[in-house]
Design an enzyme around this catalytic site. Sequence first.
Site, PDB file in Angstrom:
ATOM      1  N   GLY A  89     -30.981 -11.610  50.009  1.00 55.10           N
ATOM      2  CA  GLY A  89     -32.013 -10.907  50.764  1.00 55.10           C
ATOM      3  C   GLY A  89     -31.670 -10.697  52.220  1.00 55.10           C
ATOM      4  NE  ARG A  90     -31.416 -15.937  55.512  1.00 53.96           N
ATOM      5  CZ  ARG A  90     -31.471 -16.860  56.450  1.00 53.96           C
ATOM      6  NH1 ARG A  90     -31.713 -16.507  57.693  1.00 53.96           N
ATOM      7  NH2 ARG A  90     -31.289 -18.134  56.165  1.00 53.96           N
ATOM      8  CE  LYS A 110     -27.585 -18.325  55.340  1.00 48.29           C
ATOM      9  NZ  LYS A 110     -27.315 -19.738  55.028  1.00 48.29           N
ATOM     10  N   GLY A 123     -34.333  -9.639  56.740  1.00 53.39           N
ATOM     11  CA  GLY A 123     -32.892  -9.681  56.514  1.00 53.39           C
ATOM     12  C   GLY A 123     -32.093 -10.299  57.644  1.00 53.39           C
ATOM     13  NE  ARG A 173     -22.772 -18.603  52.542  1.00 54.27           N
ATOM     14  CZ  ARG A 173     -24.040 -18.854  52.168  1.00 54.27           C
ATOM     15  NH1 ARG A 173     -24.644 -19.959  52.568  1.00 54.27           N
ATOM     16  NH2 ARG A 173     -24.696 -17.997  51.414  1.00 54.27           N
ATOM     17  NE  ARG A 180     -25.795 -17.246  45.369  1.00 56.20           N
ATOM     18  CZ  ARG A 180     -26.082 -17.709  46.581  1.00 56.20           C
ATOM     19  NH1 ARG A 180     -26.798 -18.807  46.709  1.00 56.20           N
ATOM     20  NH2 ARG A 180     -25.661 -17.076  47.658  1.00 56.20           N
ATOM     21  CG  ASP A 249     -31.508 -20.012  44.627  1.00 60.20           C
ATOM     22  OD1 ASP A 249     -32.371 -20.738  44.102  1.00 60.20           O
ATOM     23  OD2 ASP A 249     -31.496 -19.757  45.843  1.00 60.20           O
TER      24      ASP A 249
END
Length: 484
Positions: A89-90, A110, A123, A173, A180, A249
């Site tokens: 989502g972001r 991120k 976001g 990242r 996941r 997740d």
Amino acid sequence: MDAGWKFDNSYARLPERFFSKVLPTPVRAPKLAVLNRSLAVKLGLNEEALRSEDGVAVFGGNQIPGGAEPLAQAYAGHQFGYFTMLGDGRAVLLGEHVTPSGERVDIQLKGSGRTPYSRGGDGRAALGPMLREYIVSEAMHALGIPTTRSLAVVTTGETIMRETELPGAVLTRVASSHLRVGTFQYAAQWGTIEELRALADYALWRHFPGFEEAENRYLFLLEQVIERQAELIAKWQLVGFVHGVMNTDNMTISGETIDYGPCAFMDTYSLETVFSSIDTEGRYAYGNQPYIGGWNLARFAESLLPLLDENEEKAIALAQGALDEYPKRYHHHWLSGMRAKLGLAEEQEGDQELIADLLRLMEAHRADYTNTFRALTLGEYTGMALFDSAEFREWQERWQTRLSQESVSREEAYERMRRHNPAVIPRNHRVEEALAAAVHDGDYSVMERFLEALSDPYAYSPEQEKYAELPPPSDRPYRTFCGT
């Protein structure tokens, strides 16, 4: 100037159900806050180019490096036990960088803006939580715990609204992958069996070489993920790390720690330790983490059932057989780690009782977890009520007797302890101190000195002494927030 990016984006070749192509949203004025030089070297990247205007523009999402194919990943997850559709989502995955040594890593931004999975969110990310992830993930790496890492944090020149107005930031990242348990749950719930199979084959190719020899490759996948998570969670427990948000997740297929939102390290030893402000029931308490690991792995196994065997009963039996190994594997890793913390290399029947008795004493006397083992390593028994108790002295005699039964010298036993008992961890009050200086005063020197101390946690150097100090007494328990 070439930064050295070498993108080859295998995830983007999966069925389109697993992602949405999306560009990061540019920010007003990206400025480099922190760059991870040692990680840049490991990735084969040019530090000067990364620090340049173009390099910083990439970290801010204002420029897309050649070969990148930005996308947001789709996944689902059990959040505090409740199943829901999620997705990035972001965050935007720029792609997969292949290092000079041939290692393939995800490069993800991120806080890079809205995606089709934002569900009403903006976001964006705040500077404080992004710096926290940088500090703690680097500390975990130095402790020898598998983890995603942070290459850079940039400030955006913009503010975001949370409880108050906060400075915005984007974190870069680096991960072995972002696959996941929730990715598999998503495929099992909304995909076809062919798409689920494609995802499983991809995970095997990406993380588990040797799968071709397996009699049942999907059972092999389940067994490998169980083993990696058993070892990972044991390592968390051994250093007193509380993840805080062990939703499915946030459990990786690679066995890396991911998502440092509400995490923290335990000071006073207690199985009930909880830091996250939203974990009101203590679902993800320190002592519950091994159990939750097993619960999450059961959800992973459920997702794989259609692939394990066409016969549902046989598939369930295979999955259950693999899951039954998890508590044994976790206990094996935890017990061998605890032995090492006490300088023991060989197995003896009474070891478990010896360890349990020490932990019971620590809990009863509200002893600091890290500093208790640090004191045992150094042989310096001051500053804690635990060490003044007759019970501890009796335990200490038993431990010394047990040490004398080892085939190695006492010096070798203590050297073993030094390698397994960190002198320094990212204590919560020190993390907050570093964040306050950086976020409020623009002073990153406090954080830099802290990171230097954390970079070699087993050094036992004089410079680390102040970082081993306990937080001042407080009436209020330490609380963390997820930062979303």
